[in-house]
Motif scaffolding. Structure first.
Motif, short mmCIF file in Angstrom:
data_model
loop_
_atom_site.label_atom_id
_atom_site.label_comp_id
_atom_site.label_asym_id
_atom_site.label_seq_id
_atom_site.Cartn_x
_atom_site.Cartn_y
_atom_site.Cartn_z
N ALA A 106 38.79 -34.03 -19.51
CA ALA A 106 38.75 -32.70 -19.75
C ALA A 106 38.57 -31.64 -18.52
CB ALA A 106 37.53 -32.35 -20.66
N PHE A 107 38.11 -32.24 -17.18
CA PHE A 107 38.12 -31.48 -16.10
C PHE A 107 39.40 -31.29 -15.75
CE2 PHE A 107 37.92 -30.69 -11.66
CZ PHE A 107 36.87 -29.69 -11.68
N ALA A 108 40.36 -32.32 -15.55
CA ALA A 108 41.84 -32.03 -14.92
C ALA A 108 42.54 -30.94 -16.14
CB ALA A 108 42.54 -33.24 -14.77
N THR A 109 42.40 -30.98 -17.18
CA THR A 109 43.23 -30.14 -18.30
C THR A 109 42.50 -28.80 -18.04
OG1 THR A 109 43.16 -32.09 -19.84
CG2 THR A 109 43.21 -29.75 -20.80
N ASP A 110 41.17 -28.49 -17.86
CA ASP A 110 40.69 -27.44 -17.92
C ASP A 110 40.99 -26.66 -16.32
OD1 ASP A 110 38.61 -25.33 -18.99
OD2 ASP A 110 37.79 -25.57 -17.00
N TYR A 111 40.95 -27.54 -15.09
CA TYR A 111 41.36 -26.95 -14.05
C TYR A 111 42.68 -26.54 -14.08
CZ TYR A 111 42.30 -27.22 -9.02
OH TYR A 111 42.72 -26.81 -7.69
N CYS A 112 43.87 -27.37 -14.45
CA CYS A 112 45.26 -27.04 -14.67
C CYS A 112 45.36 -25.88 -15.60
CB CYS A 112 46.14 -28.09 -14.81
SG CYS A 112 46.01 -29.52 -13.66
N GLY A 113 44.69 -25.65 -16.37
CA GLY A 113 44.85 -24.63 -17.43
C GLY A 113 44.48 -23.14 -16.86
N VAL A 114 43.61 -23.12 -15.80
CA VAL A 114 43.25 -22.02 -15.40
C VAL A 114 43.83 -21.41 -13.96
CG1 VAL A 114 41.25 -21.84 -16.87
CG2 VAL A 114 40.97 -22.89 -14.47
N ARG A 115 44.54 -22.43 -13.60
CA ARG A 115 45.02 -22.07 -12.08
C ARG A 115 46.51 -22.16 -12.15
NH1 ARG A 115 40.53 -24.38 -11.68
NH2 ARG A 115 38.77 -23.72 -10.06
N SER A 116 47.02 -21.16 -11.42
CA SER A 116 48.73 -20.89 -11.28
C SER A 116 49.24 -22.00 -10.42
CB SER A 116 48.75 -19.55 -10.82
OG SER A 116 50.32 -19.67 -10.53
N GLY A 117 50.28 -22.49 -10.86
CA GLY A 117 50.87 -23.54 -10.14
C GLY A 117 51.64 -22.71 -8.85
N ARG A 118 51.63 -21.65 -8.87
CA ARG A 118 52.34 -21.06 -7.48
C ARG A 118 51.35 -20.73 -6.34
NH1 ARG A 118 54.51 -16.44 -11.27
NH2 ARG A 118 56.44 -17.31 -12.13
N LYS A 119 49.85 -20.76 -6.76
CA LYS A 119 48.82 -20.81 -5.74
C LYS A 119 48.33 -22.12 -5.36
CE LYS A 119 47.68 -16.22 -7.29
NZ LYS A 119 46.82 -15.38 -7.97
N VAL A 120 48.44 -23.17 -6.05
CA VAL A 120 48.01 -24.47 -5.72
C VAL A 120 48.61 -25.65 -6.44
CG1 VAL A 120 46.52 -24.41 -8.10
CG2 VAL A 120 45.54 -25.79 -6.04
N ASP A 121 48.69 -26.70 -5.80
CA ASP A 121 49.44 -27.81 -6.11
C ASP A 121 48.36 -28.63 -7.19
OD1 ASP A 121 50.57 -30.39 -6.47
OD2 ASP A 121 51.11 -30.59 -4.45
N LYS A 122 48.58 -28.50 -8.35
CA LYS A 122 47.65 -29.08 -9.39
C LYS A 122 47.80 -30.62 -9.35
CE LYS A 122 48.45 -25.17 -12.50
NZ LYS A 122 48.85 -24.86 -13.95
N PHE A 123 49.01 -31.05 -9.37
CA PHE A 123 49.11 -32.67 -9.23
C PHE A 123 47.98 -33.29 -8.04
CE2 PHE A 123 52.92 -31.48 -11.71
CZ PHE A 123 53.01 -32.80 -12.53
N LYS A 124 48.39 -32.69 -6.86
CA LYS A 124 47.64 -33.10 -5.55
C LYS A 124 45.99 -32.93 -5.75
CE LYS A 124 47.06 -32.43 -1.14
NZ LYS A 124 47.14 -31.50 0.33
N GLU A 125 45.57 -31.40 -6.14
CA GLU A 125 44.18 -31.37 -6.40
C GLU A 125 43.60 -32.40 -7.60
OE1 GLU A 125 42.36 -29.42 -4.75
OE2 GLU A 125 44.07 -29.08 -3.20
N MET A 126 44.36 -32.63 -8.51
CA MET A 126 43.65 -33.36 -9.64
C MET A 126 44.18 -34.91 -9.48
SD MET A 126 41.59 -31.76 -11.44
CE MET A 126 41.14 -31.22 -9.74
N ASP A 127 44.94 -35.28 -8.53
CA ASP A 127 45.36 -36.65 -8.37
C ASP A 127 46.35 -37.26 -9.51
OD1 ASP A 127 45.65 -38.88 -6.93
OD2 ASP A 127 44.02 -39.91 -7.75
N LEU A 128 47.08 -36.28 -9.92
CA LEU A 128 47.95 -36.75 -11.08
C LEU A 128 49.44 -36.93 -10.61
CD1 LEU A 128 47.31 -33.80 -13.38
CD2 LEU A 128 46.31 -35.99 -13.73
N THR A 129 50.11 -37.80 -11.37
CA THR A 129 51.29 -38.36 -10.85
C THR A 129 52.56 -37.55 -11.56
OG1 THR A 129 50.31 -40.42 -10.76
CG2 THR A 129 52.78 -40.36 -10.95
#
Length: 131
Positions: A1-24
């Motif tokens: 749930a943490f990765a879902t929440d993190y990605c849901g409240v941050r803009s992909g323009r400001k942060v690399d969500k894949f990198k920050e949450m170790d997603l592929t």
């Protein structure tokens, strides 16, 4: 749930969500943005409308669906319960609960046009009637 929440409240323009949450990142078939490799189901969507005066609400047309084969049986039925989905409601995340029932074929059916909730396109659904 943490990765879902993190990605849901941050803009992909400001942060690399894949990198920050170790997603592929996985290649999508119909849209330019990547799908999430770890997700048991990915929906590729094309946004139809993205704005309201008071909040963001996206209306989209689903153009492709990907389901991980390991959750499919020999009859091509997707076993949602094995994928252990999470659901979000009013600030809380929930797991999938127990099976409550199954669809029963009824001899008498009515066809009804209804608006699909994720877009503006009409789809036909079959509704059963009870005597």
């Amino acid at each position: 749930a943490f990765a879902t929440d993190y990605c849901g409240v941050r803009s992909g323009r400001k942060v690399d969500k894949f990198k920050e949450m170790d997603l592929t990142p996985a290649k999508s078939r119909k849209v330019s943005c990547p799908s999430i490799g770890e997700s048991p189901v990915n929906l590729e969507c094309k946004v139809l409308d993205a704005g309201r005066p008071t909040h963001d609400m996206f209306l989209a047309d689903v153009v492709a669906v990907h389901a991980d084969e390991k959750y499919m049986d020999e009859n091509h039925k997707f076993h949602l319960e094995q994928a252990e989905p999470i659901m979000y409601s009013h600030g809380s995340y929930f797991g999938c609960g127990e099976l409550l029932g199954t669809f029963v074929q009824c001899p008498e059916k009515k066809e009804l046009d209804v608006w699909h909730q994720v877009g503006y396109h009409k789809h036909k659904y079959l509704f059963t009637t009870k005597k």
